[in-house]
Design a protein around this motif. Structure first.
Motif, mmCIF file in Angstrom:
data_model
loop_
_atom_site.group_PDB
_atom_site.id
_atom_site.type_symbol
_atom_site.label_atom_id
_atom_site.label_comp_id
_atom_site.label_asym_id
_atom_site.label_seq_id
_atom_site.Cartn_x
_atom_site.Cartn_y
_atom_site.Cartn_z
ATOM 1 N N THR A 121 0.836 -1.200 0.000
ATOM 2 C CA THR A 121 0.000 0.000 0.000
ATOM 3 C C THR A 121 0.871 1.250 0.000
ATOM 4 O OG1 THR A 121 -1.636 -1.224 1.262
ATOM 5 C CG2 THR A 121 -1.927 1.149 1.150
ATOM 6 N N ARG A 122 2.003 1.180 0.707
ATOM 7 C CA ARG A 122 2.894 2.343 0.749
ATOM 8 C C ARG A 122 3.401 2.687 -0.654
ATOM 9 N NH1 ARG A 122 7.639 0.967 4.028
ATOM 10 N NH2 ARG A 122 6.080 0.861 5.677
ATOM 11 N N ASP A 123 3.778 1.677 -1.398
ATOM 12 C CA ASP A 123 4.204 1.881 -2.783
ATOM 13 C C ASP A 123 3.113 2.551 -3.597
ATOM 14 O OD1 ASP A 123 6.775 1.134 -3.134
ATOM 15 O OD2 ASP A 123 6.349 -0.701 -4.266
ATOM 16 N N HIS A 124 1.887 2.060 -3.430
ATOM 17 C CA HIS A 124 0.735 2.632 -4.136
ATOM 18 C C HIS A 124 0.530 4.094 -3.734
ATOM 19 C CE1 HIS A 124 -3.413 3.306 -5.390
ATOM 20 N NE2 HIS A 124 -3.721 3.560 -4.132
ATOM 21 N N LEU A 125 0.615 4.386 -2.427
ATOM 22 C CA LEU A 125 0.396 5.761 -1.959
ATOM 23 C C LEU A 125 1.520 6.683 -2.432
ATOM 24 C CD1 LEU A 125 -0.953 5.179 1.673
ATOM 25 C CD2 LEU A 125 -2.257 5.790 -0.361
ATOM 26 N N GLN A 126 2.732 6.167 -2.457
ATOM 27 C CA GLN A 126 3.848 6.974 -2.982
ATOM 28 C C GLN A 126 3.604 7.317 -4.448
ATOM 29 O OE1 GLN A 126 7.111 4.358 -2.102
ATOM 30 N NE2 GLN A 126 7.497 5.261 -0.080
#
Ligand code: ADP
Ligand code: ADP
Length: 231
Positions: free
Chosen positions: A174-179
């Motif tokens: 999810t962090r990758d997606h939010l970045q």
């Protein structure tokens, strides 16, 4: 976007022997993403909180688009500056939807527009609106709370985003997606972003410039990721 100028910004908390932020000057350009990296306690959060007037500087000034923040109407300032923090800062007595709707409602958006926007923001942070809109923060994991915190910060489409370790508790995928979403906001909507992280890879990925801070937010280096990597 909007430019941000910090001029000799100083904060001394009552009772502390030395200032937490000491005469910091910095110019952040409109549409630029600046990353603050530096040891715990060096004044990163204090600096962010002064920009949106959660705390008042002891001295110095802050201007957003050449307007002194002390001259900006408080509601207008909430509309201008979105704020997402590590601990999410959600209001526990409000549902997810109510938390996200807060600033859009405050600035007078219609009910229908607010409702659509809440759904759009939940989708953006990867939470199914049907499942999550009526939940209370205590019914969410730490990472989910942070994602709602990010959704809330973005809800009123502010030109400036202050983000204080906003993805720290979010799972890696999810962090990758939010970045990636954040990079999209930079490119498509030209947001001005000040982003605090302990994660150097995140700093390199997201930053147009990185400010390496020392004690009292003294700026040790302020340059592009490429320049910082080669120095
Ligand atoms: P960072 O975000 O870089 O970890 P902070 O801005 O939270 O740093 O804190 C900077 C310094 O100011 C620290 O020494 C911290 O203990 C102190 N400080 C932060 N908030 C307060 C407060 N409300 N009262 C007194 N001291 C504080
Ligand atoms: P994480 O692995 O991110 O720490 P948790 O183990 O805290 O997540 O939660 C796993 C799932 O259970 C999440 O979907 C979360 O929304 C849900 N959940 C956690 N606590 C509650 C609660 N008190 N009521 C309802 N659902 C909850």
């Amino acid at each position: 976007g909007a430019s941000i100028q910090l001029e000799n910004l100083t904060k001394r908390y009552p009772g502390n022997p030395s200032p937490s932020v000491d005469s910091v000057s910095m110019e952040i350009k409109a549409g630029e993403t600046v990353i603050f990296v530096g040891p715990s306690g060096c004044g990163k959060s204090t600096t962010l909180k002064m920009i949106n007037r959660l705390i008042e500087p002891t001295s110095g000034r802050i201007r957003i688009n050449d307007e002194d923040v002390t001259d900006i109407d408080p509601v207008k300032l909430r509309r201008k500056v979105g704020y997402a923090i590590q601990s999410s800062g959600l209001f526990p007595h409000m549902t997810v939807a109510e938390n996200i709707a807060l600033v859009p409602k405050m600035v007078g958006w219609s009910k229908a527009k607010v409702k659509d926007r809440v759904e759009e923001m939940l989708d953006l942070v990867g939470l199914d609106p049907r499942e999550f809109h009526g939940r209370y923060p205590r019914q969410l994991s730490g990472g989910q709370q942070q994602r709602v915190g990010v959704a809330r910060a973005l809800a009123a489409d502010p030109p400036v985003l202050l983000m204080d370790e906003p993805f720290g508790a979010v799972d890696p995928i999810t962090r990758d997606h939010l970045q990636d979403e954040l990079i999209r906001l930079q490119h498509e909507l030209h947001k001005t972003i000040v982003f605090v992280t302990h994660d150097f890879d995140e700093a390199i990925k997201l930053g147009d410039r990185i400010a390496v801070l020392r004690e009292r937010s003294h700026i040790a280096q302020f340059d592009t990721p490429e320049a910082i990597l080669t120095n």
